[in-house]
Design a protein around this motif. Structure first.
Motif, PDB file in Angstrom:
ATOM      1  N   LEU A 283       0.853  -1.175   0.000  1.00  0.00           N
ATOM      2  CA  LEU A 283       0.000   0.000   0.000  1.00  0.00           C
ATOM      3  C   LEU A 283       0.896   1.235   0.000  1.00  0.00           C
ATOM      4  CD1 LEU A 283      -3.263   0.425   1.984  1.00  0.00           C
ATOM      5  CD2 LEU A 283      -1.740   2.346   1.573  1.00  0.00           C
ATOM      6  N   ASP A 284       0.809   2.024  -1.063  1.00  0.00           N
ATOM      7  CA  ASP A 284       1.708   3.163  -1.256  1.00  0.00           C
ATOM      8  C   ASP A 284       1.169   4.430  -0.608  1.00  0.00           C
ATOM      9  OD1 ASP A 284       4.215   3.977  -2.914  1.00  0.00           O
ATOM     10  OD2 ASP A 284       2.757   5.562  -3.342  1.00  0.00           O
ATOM     11  N   HIS A 285      -0.083   4.793  -0.934  1.00  0.00           N
ATOM     12  CA  HIS A 285      -0.657   5.970  -0.290  1.00  0.00           C
ATOM     13  C   HIS A 285      -2.166   6.010  -0.425  1.00  0.00           C
ATOM     14  CE1 HIS A 285       0.139   7.634  -4.424  1.00  0.00           C
ATOM     15  NE2 HIS A 285      -0.843   8.480  -4.175  1.00  0.00           N
ATOM     16  N   LEU A 286      -2.768   6.848   0.420  1.00  0.00           N
ATOM     17  CA  LEU A 286      -4.205   7.109   0.402  1.00  0.00           C
ATOM     18  C   LEU A 286      -4.445   8.466  -0.242  1.00  0.00           C
ATOM     19  CD1 LEU A 286      -5.138   6.070   4.063  1.00  0.00           C
ATOM     20  CD2 LEU A 286      -5.163   4.645   2.008  1.00  0.00           C
ATOM     21  N   VAL A 287      -5.551   8.581  -0.970  1.00  0.00           N
ATOM     22  CA  VAL A 287      -5.826   9.794  -1.737  1.00  0.00           C
ATOM     23  C   VAL A 287      -7.135  10.433  -1.264  1.00  0.00           C
ATOM     24  CG1 VAL A 287      -6.244  10.747  -4.035  1.00  0.00           C
ATOM     25  CG2 VAL A 287      -4.654   8.827  -3.750  1.00  0.00           C
TER      26      VAL A 287
ATOM     27  N   LEU B  92     -12.068  10.850   1.128  1.00  0.00           N
ATOM     28  CA  LEU B  92     -11.153   9.749   0.851  1.00  0.00           C
ATOM     29  C   LEU B  92     -11.739   8.951  -0.310  1.00  0.00           C
ATOM     30  CD1 LEU B  92      -8.638   8.079   1.629  1.00  0.00           C
ATOM     31  CD2 LEU B  92     -10.102   6.782   3.187  1.00  0.00           C
ATOM     32  N   SER B  93     -11.098   9.017  -1.459  1.00  0.00           N
ATOM     33  CA  SER B  93     -11.731   8.496  -2.669  1.00  0.00           C
ATOM     34  C   SER B  93     -10.944   7.412  -3.380  1.00  0.00           C
ATOM     35  CB  SER B  93     -11.994   9.646  -3.646  1.00  0.00           C
ATOM     36  OG  SER B  93     -10.786  10.321  -3.939  1.00  0.00           O
ATOM     37  N   ASN B  94      -9.679   7.249  -3.065  1.00  0.00           N
ATOM     38  CA  ASN B  94      -8.857   6.264  -3.765  1.00  0.00           C
ATOM     39  C   ASN B  94      -7.714   5.788  -2.877  1.00  0.00           C
ATOM     40  OD1 ASN B  94      -9.466   8.637  -6.070  1.00  0.00           O
ATOM     41  ND2 ASN B  94      -9.971   6.557  -6.700  1.00  0.00           N
ATOM     42  N   TRP B  95      -7.084   4.692  -3.303  1.00  0.00           N
ATOM     43  CA  TRP B  95      -5.847   4.251  -2.678  1.00  0.00           C
ATOM     44  C   TRP B  95      -4.917   3.767  -3.777  1.00  0.00           C
ATOM     45  CZ3 TRP B  95      -5.042  -1.332  -1.275  1.00  0.00           C
ATOM     46  CH2 TRP B  95      -6.033  -2.177  -1.808  1.00  0.00           C
ATOM     47  N   VAL B  96      -3.629   3.748  -3.481  1.00  0.00           N
ATOM     48  CA  VAL B  96      -2.610   3.456  -4.487  1.00  0.00           C
ATOM     49  C   VAL B  96      -1.719   2.330  -3.978  1.00  0.00           C
ATOM     50  CG1 VAL B  96      -0.698   4.405  -5.845  1.00  0.00           C
ATOM     51  CG2 VAL B  96      -2.673   5.850  -5.288  1.00  0.00           C
ATOM     52  N   VAL B  97      -1.463   1.364  -4.852  1.00  0.00           N
ATOM     53  CA  VAL B  97      -0.627   0.206  -4.521  1.00  0.00           C
ATOM     54  C   VAL B  97       0.664   0.269  -5.336  1.00  0.00           C
ATOM     55  CG1 VAL B  97      -0.422  -2.300  -4.823  1.00  0.00           C
ATOM     56  CG2 VAL B  97      -2.436  -1.322  -3.708  1.00  0.00           C
ATOM     57  N   ARG B  98       1.758   0.089  -4.644  1.00  0.00           N
ATOM     58  CA  ARG B  98       3.089   0.134  -5.252  1.00  0.00           C
ATOM     59  C   ARG B  98       3.554  -1.267  -5.638  1.00  0.00           C
ATOM     60  NH1 ARG B  98       5.184   2.175  -1.210  1.00  0.00           N
ATOM     61  NH2 ARG B  98       6.574   0.657  -0.276  1.00  0.00           N
ATOM     62  N   CYS B  99       4.250  -1.356  -6.785  1.00  0.00           N
ATOM     63  CA  CYS B  99       4.812  -2.637  -7.214  1.00  0.00           C
ATOM     64  C   CYS B  99       6.173  -2.388  -7.842  1.00  0.00           C
ATOM     65  CB  CYS B  99       3.881  -3.331  -8.213  1.00  0.00           C
ATOM     66  SG  CYS B  99       3.650  -2.426  -9.747  1.00  0.00           S
ATOM     67  N   ASP B 100       6.902  -3.463  -8.122  1.00  0.00           N
ATOM     68  CA  ASP B 100       8.211  -3.320  -8.752  1.00  0.00           C
ATOM     69  C   ASP B 100       8.202  -3.717 -10.227  1.00  0.00           C
ATOM     70  OD1 ASP B 100       7.998  -6.051  -8.415  1.00  0.00           O
ATOM     71  OD2 ASP B 100       9.454  -6.143  -6.794  1.00  0.00           O
ATOM     72  N   ASP B 101       7.060  -4.108 -10.756  1.00  0.00           N
ATOM     73  CA  ASP B 101       6.932  -4.436 -12.178  1.00  0.00           C
ATOM     74  C   ASP B 101       5.516  -4.074 -12.621  1.00  0.00           C
ATOM     75  OD1 ASP B 101       6.712  -5.510 -14.721  1.00  0.00           O
ATOM     76  OD2 ASP B 101       7.868  -7.312 -14.255  1.00  0.00           O
ATOM     77  N   LEU B 102       5.349  -2.852 -13.094  1.00  0.00           N
ATOM     78  CA  LEU B 102       4.017  -2.373 -13.429  1.00  0.00           C
ATOM     79  C   LEU B 102       3.436  -3.104 -14.642  1.00  0.00           C
ATOM     80  CD1 LEU B 102       1.972  -0.288 -12.395  1.00  0.00           C
ATOM     81  CD2 LEU B 102       2.863   1.316 -14.094  1.00  0.00           C
ATOM     82  N   ASP B 103       4.292  -3.539 -15.534  1.00  0.00           N
ATOM     83  CA  ASP B 103       3.794  -4.275 -16.695  1.00  0.00           C
ATOM     84  C   ASP B 103       3.141  -5.591 -16.270  1.00  0.00           C
ATOM     85  OD1 ASP B 103       4.872  -2.669 -19.143  1.00  0.00           O
ATOM     86  OD2 ASP B 103       6.582  -2.820 -17.787  1.00  0.00           O
TER      87      ASP B 103
ATOM     88  N   ASP C 223     -15.368   2.306  -8.424  1.00  0.00           N
ATOM     89  CA  ASP C 223     -15.620   3.588  -7.743  1.00  0.00           C
ATOM     90  C   ASP C 223     -14.492   3.987  -6.798  1.00  0.00           C
ATOM     91  OD1 ASP C 223     -18.520   3.842  -8.717  1.00  0.00           O
ATOM     92  OD2 ASP C 223     -18.557   1.915  -7.684  1.00  0.00           O
ATOM     93  N   GLY C 224     -13.268   3.634  -7.161  1.00  0.00           N
ATOM     94  CA  GLY C 224     -12.111   3.976  -6.342  1.00  0.00           C
ATOM     95  C   GLY C 224     -11.708   2.905  -5.352  1.00  0.00           C
ATOM     96  N   CYS C 225     -12.507   1.854  -5.201  1.00  0.00           N
ATOM     97  CA  CYS C 225     -12.169   0.776  -4.264  1.00  0.00           C
ATOM     98  C   CYS C 225     -11.086  -0.145  -4.826  1.00  0.00           C
ATOM     99  CB  CYS C 225     -13.408  -0.037  -3.903  1.00  0.00           C
ATOM    100  SG  CYS C 225     -14.560   0.870  -2.836  1.00  0.00           S
ATOM    101  N   PHE C 226     -10.949  -0.199  -6.151  1.00  0.00           N
ATOM    102  CA  PHE C 226      -9.801  -0.890  -6.733  1.00  0.00           C
ATOM    103  C   PHE C 226      -8.670   0.130  -6.834  1.00  0.00           C
ATOM    104  CE2 PHE C 226      -6.991  -2.495 -10.005  1.00  0.00           C
ATOM    105  CZ  PHE C 226      -6.943  -3.850  -9.704  1.00  0.00           C
ATOM    106  N   PRO C 227      -7.468  -0.221  -6.383  1.00  0.00           N
ATOM    107  CA  PRO C 227      -6.409   0.783  -6.288  1.00  0.00           C
ATOM    108  C   PRO C 227      -5.814   1.176  -7.632  1.00  0.00           C
ATOM    109  CG  PRO C 227      -5.540  -1.380  -5.757  1.00  0.00           C
ATOM    110  CD  PRO C 227      -7.039  -1.548  -5.910  1.00  0.00           C
ATOM    111  N   THR C 228      -5.282   2.368  -7.664  1.00  0.00           N
ATOM    112  CA  THR C 228      -4.397   2.779  -8.744  1.00  0.00           C
ATOM    113  C   THR C 228      -3.047   2.103  -8.500  1.00  0.00           C
ATOM    114  OG1 THR C 228      -5.529   4.885  -9.027  1.00  0.00           O
ATOM    115  CG2 THR C 228      -3.259   4.750  -9.801  1.00  0.00           C
ATOM    116  N   LEU C 229      -2.416   1.620  -9.559  1.00  0.00           N
ATOM    117  CA  LEU C 229      -1.145   0.898  -9.442  1.00  0.00           C
ATOM    118  C   LEU C 229       0.001   1.798  -9.877  1.00  0.00           C
ATOM    119  CD1 LEU C 229      -2.530  -2.414 -10.916  1.00  0.00           C
ATOM    120  CD2 LEU C 229      -1.760  -2.104  -8.557  1.00  0.00           C
ATOM    121  N   ILE C 230       1.087   1.779  -9.100  1.00  0.00           N
ATOM    122  CA  ILE C 230       2.207   2.694  -9.331  1.00  0.00           C
ATOM    123  C   ILE C 230       3.528   1.944  -9.228  1.00  0.00           C
ATOM    124  CG2 ILE C 230       2.423   3.354  -6.886  1.00  0.00           C
ATOM    125  CD1 ILE C 230       2.976   6.226  -7.815  1.00  0.00           C
TER     126      ILE C 230
END
Length: 206
Positions: free
Chosen positions: A5-9, A83-94, A130-137
């Motif tokens: 979990l990278d950050h909350l938006v 609070l509308s989104n959350w962001v998940v961090r990864c090491d291989d976005l592809d 509706d923002g419950c699935f995270p943005t991936l970074i």
């Protein structure tokens, strides 16, 4: 492949209003304003711990409107901070893109000062579920928390509620490593609620 979990938006109609709202709840100061020229947005951040942070973001009224949708559905956002989104961090976005639902969006590259990253942005700017699935970074520079003072904040729990909770669970299954503090429940409407531990006690943000 690891996911965190990278950050909350928190989206806001006005950045200053959003910052003051969040500072009032968390009782800590946020970092100075930052801007995203490619998206026509600006933000303030505060560290949640040594590896994640809390972001308040809004449309930048002084920036040119981009010829594409802004991230986090900010083109359509109105009302008070949320609070509308959350962001998940990864090491291989592809690889993460391959694991995500087919309509998750496209991989875009961004840079701001010394920071560089790639994110998956939906074509219409609207995050899935509706923002419950995270943005991936995927970060290609130091993580912002490496340059932020610690504010004695900790994410205790992120509660996701959605009418299609079973579908949301299935979509999140490949990213289970990021789910340590995340729960999913059924509800009539979509919502995100975060429980933040602070020096003054537990705080709920929604």
């Amino acid at each position: 492949m690891s996911y965190f979990l990278d950050h909350l938006v928190v989206c806001a109609s006005d950045l200053t209003q959003g910052r003051l709202w969040a500072e009032g709840l968390l009782d800590v100061p946020f970092e100075p304003r930052g801007a995203h020229d490619e998206m026509g947005t600006h933000n303030h951040l505060v560290a949640l711990d040594k590896a994640s942070y809390f972001e308040v973001i809004a449309r930048d009224p002084e920036a040119a409107k981009p010829d594409h949708a802004r991230w986090f559905d900010l083109d359509n956002f109105g009302g008070g901070p949320k609070l509308s989104n959350w962001v998940v961090r990864c090491d291989d976005l592809d690889e993460a893109w391959e694991r995500a639902p087919a309509i998750v969006g496209d991989i875009k590259s961004f840079r701001r000062g010394d920071y560089a990253w790639r994110m998956i942005i939906p074509k219409d700017g609207k995050p899935l579920f509706d923002g419950c699935f995270p943005t991936l970074i995927e970060w290609h520079s130091d993580h912002p928390t490496q340059h932020m003072p610690q504010r004695d904040l900790r994410l205790r729990r992120l509660k996701l509620t959605h009418p299609k909770a079973a579908d949301l669970r299935a979509a999140l299954a490949p990213f289970v490593e990021a789910m340590d503090h995340v729960t999913i429940g059924d509800g009539r409407t979509a919502s995100l609620q975060a429980e933040i531990g602070s020096a003054s006690g537990e705080i709920w943000i929604a």
